[in-house]
Design a protein around this motif. Structure first.
Motif, PDB file in Angstrom:
ATOM      1  N   ASP A 120       0.830  -1.201   0.000  1.00 38.58           N
ATOM      2  CA  ASP A 120       0.000   0.000   0.000  1.00 38.58           C
ATOM      3  C   ASP A 120       0.871   1.261   0.000  1.00 38.58           C
ATOM      4  OD1 ASP A 120      -2.543   1.158  -0.064  1.00 38.58           O
ATOM      5  OD2 ASP A 120      -2.767   1.157   2.119  1.00 38.58           O
ATOM      6  N   GLU A 123       2.667   1.703  -3.478  1.00 37.22           N
ATOM      7  CA  GLU A 123       1.789   2.163  -4.554  1.00 37.22           C
ATOM      8  C   GLU A 123       1.277   3.584  -4.339  1.00 37.22           C
ATOM      9  OE1 GLU A 123      -1.272  -0.803  -4.811  1.00 37.22           O
ATOM     10  OE2 GLU A 123       0.069  -2.252  -5.761  1.00 37.22           O
ATOM     11  N   HIS A 126      -0.971   6.327  -5.653  1.00 36.58           N
ATOM     12  CA  HIS A 126      -1.889   5.614  -6.542  1.00 36.58           C
ATOM     13  C   HIS A 126      -2.168   6.342  -7.855  1.00 36.58           C
ATOM     14  CE1 HIS A 126      -2.360   3.075  -3.064  1.00 36.58           C
ATOM     15  NE2 HIS A 126      -2.816   4.097  -2.364  1.00 36.58           N
ATOM     16  N   HIS A 127      -1.312   7.231  -8.266  1.00 37.80           N
ATOM     17  CA  HIS A 127      -1.517   7.959  -9.520  1.00 37.80           C
ATOM     18  C   HIS A 127      -1.413   7.053 -10.742  1.00 37.80           C
ATOM     19  CE1 HIS A 127      -0.100  12.011  -7.580  1.00 37.80           C
ATOM     20  NE2 HIS A 127      -1.162  11.510  -6.994  1.00 37.80           N
ATOM     21  N   LYS A 129      -2.610   3.985 -11.011  1.00 37.83           N
ATOM     22  CA  LYS A 129      -3.692   2.996 -11.096  1.00 37.83           C
ATOM     23  C   LYS A 129      -4.463   3.208 -12.388  1.00 37.83           C
ATOM     24  CE  LYS A 129      -3.482   1.179  -6.859  1.00 37.83           C
ATOM     25  NZ  LYS A 129      -3.562  -0.180  -6.459  1.00 37.83           N
ATOM     26  N   TYR A 135     -10.421   5.531  -9.363  1.00 33.18           N
ATOM     27  CA  TYR A 135      -9.821   5.791  -8.051  1.00 33.18           C
ATOM     28  C   TYR A 135     -10.140   7.197  -7.536  1.00 33.18           C
ATOM     29  CZ  TYR A 135      -7.667   1.371  -8.760  1.00 33.18           C
ATOM     30  OH  TYR A 135      -7.492   0.026  -8.956  1.00 33.18           O
ATOM     31  N   ASN A 136     -11.182   7.817  -8.095  1.00 34.46           N
ATOM     32  CA  ASN A 136     -11.528   9.178  -7.694  1.00 34.46           C
ATOM     33  C   ASN A 136     -11.818   9.294  -6.203  1.00 34.46           C
ATOM     34  OD1 ASN A 136     -11.135  10.097 -10.278  1.00 34.46           O
ATOM     35  ND2 ASN A 136     -13.280   9.953 -10.847  1.00 34.46           N
ATOM     36  N   ASP A 137     -12.454   8.292  -5.617  1.00 31.66           N
ATOM     37  CA  ASP A 137     -12.721   8.342  -4.175  1.00 31.66           C
ATOM     38  C   ASP A 137     -11.422   8.312  -3.377  1.00 31.66           C
ATOM     39  OD1 ASP A 137     -15.458   8.557  -4.474  1.00 31.66           O
ATOM     40  OD2 ASP A 137     -15.813   6.399  -4.285  1.00 31.66           O
ATOM     41  N   THR A 138     -10.459   7.549  -3.835  1.00 28.29           N
ATOM     42  CA  THR A 138      -9.144   7.514  -3.174  1.00 28.29           C
ATOM     43  C   THR A 138      -8.483   8.880  -3.269  1.00 28.29           C
ATOM     44  OG1 THR A 138      -8.878   5.170  -3.671  1.00 28.29           O
ATOM     45  CG2 THR A 138      -6.866   6.425  -3.212  1.00 28.29           C
ATOM     46  N   THR A 149      -0.885  14.472  -4.817  1.00 33.49           N
ATOM     47  CA  THR A 149      -2.256  14.230  -5.281  1.00 33.49           C
ATOM     48  C   THR A 149      -2.986  15.544  -5.471  1.00 33.49           C
ATOM     49  OG1 THR A 149      -2.368  12.047  -4.281  1.00 33.49           O
ATOM     50  CG2 THR A 149      -4.467  13.133  -4.725  1.00 33.49           C
TER      51      THR A 149
END
Length: 166
Positions: A120, A123, A126-127, A129, A135-138, A149
């Motif tokens: 985790d 990664e 997470h850009h 992904k 992954y908008n919620d992330t 981010t």
């Protein structure tokens, strides 16, 4: 990095960036992967995680069984001893997470177990992904925690709204 200034800026722009991400749930501009790659490259020229480490200060990774075994082995501990010393199971999610924040492995803004860090962490943010818009919620959760981010979503919003009619 001035984290207080970042947090104020993130709080100020958060509603409009979240609205932008919500819109991305419905409409994905043509050529979006290319735009993401171009803007992400610019972000990493401006952001140095070693000057920030806000993720390690304010969040916890989710530890997989493989993470626990790998890190425990690295620290010359049993997985059970590692778990008992530093981890817990979240009641609401069942996820295995750190007991404390900031992360116990953060030393002088550096990860002391970087080579074997949890997946985790490796990664994050997470850009990369795919597809990005799933992954908008992330990204919403990380806007106020991760300058990279925040900068990426801010740049994407400005570019998409300038170059595309949507």
């Amino acid at each position: 990095m001035d984290l207080k200034k970042f947090e104020q800026l993130a709080e100020e722009y958060r509603p409009e960036l979240e609205t932008f991400l919500d819109k991305l749930d419905e409409i994905v501009p043509r050529g979006f992967p290319r735009i993401i790659a171009e803007e992400d490259a610019k972000v990493w020229q401006e952001v140095d995680c070693k000057q920030c480490a806000n993720c390690c200060k304010t969040m916890t990774p989710i530890f997989t069984k493989a993470d626990i075994k790998r890190i425990a082995t690295h620290l010359r501990m049993t997985p059970k001893a590692f778990f008992d010393k530093w981890l817990m199971v979240e009641d609401d999610t069942g996820s295995v997470v750190n007991v404390q924040q900031p992360c116990q492995f953060l030393v002088d803004n550096m990860c002391s177990i970087y080579e074997v860090r949890p997946r985790d962490c490796a990664e994050f943010p997470h850009h990369n992904k795919k597809p990005f818009d799933l992954y908008n919620d992330t990204f919403k959760q990380n806007l106020h925690r991760c300058p990279a981010t925040f900068n990426l979503i801010y740049r994407l919003k400005n570019r998409i709204e300038t170059e595309y009619e949507w």
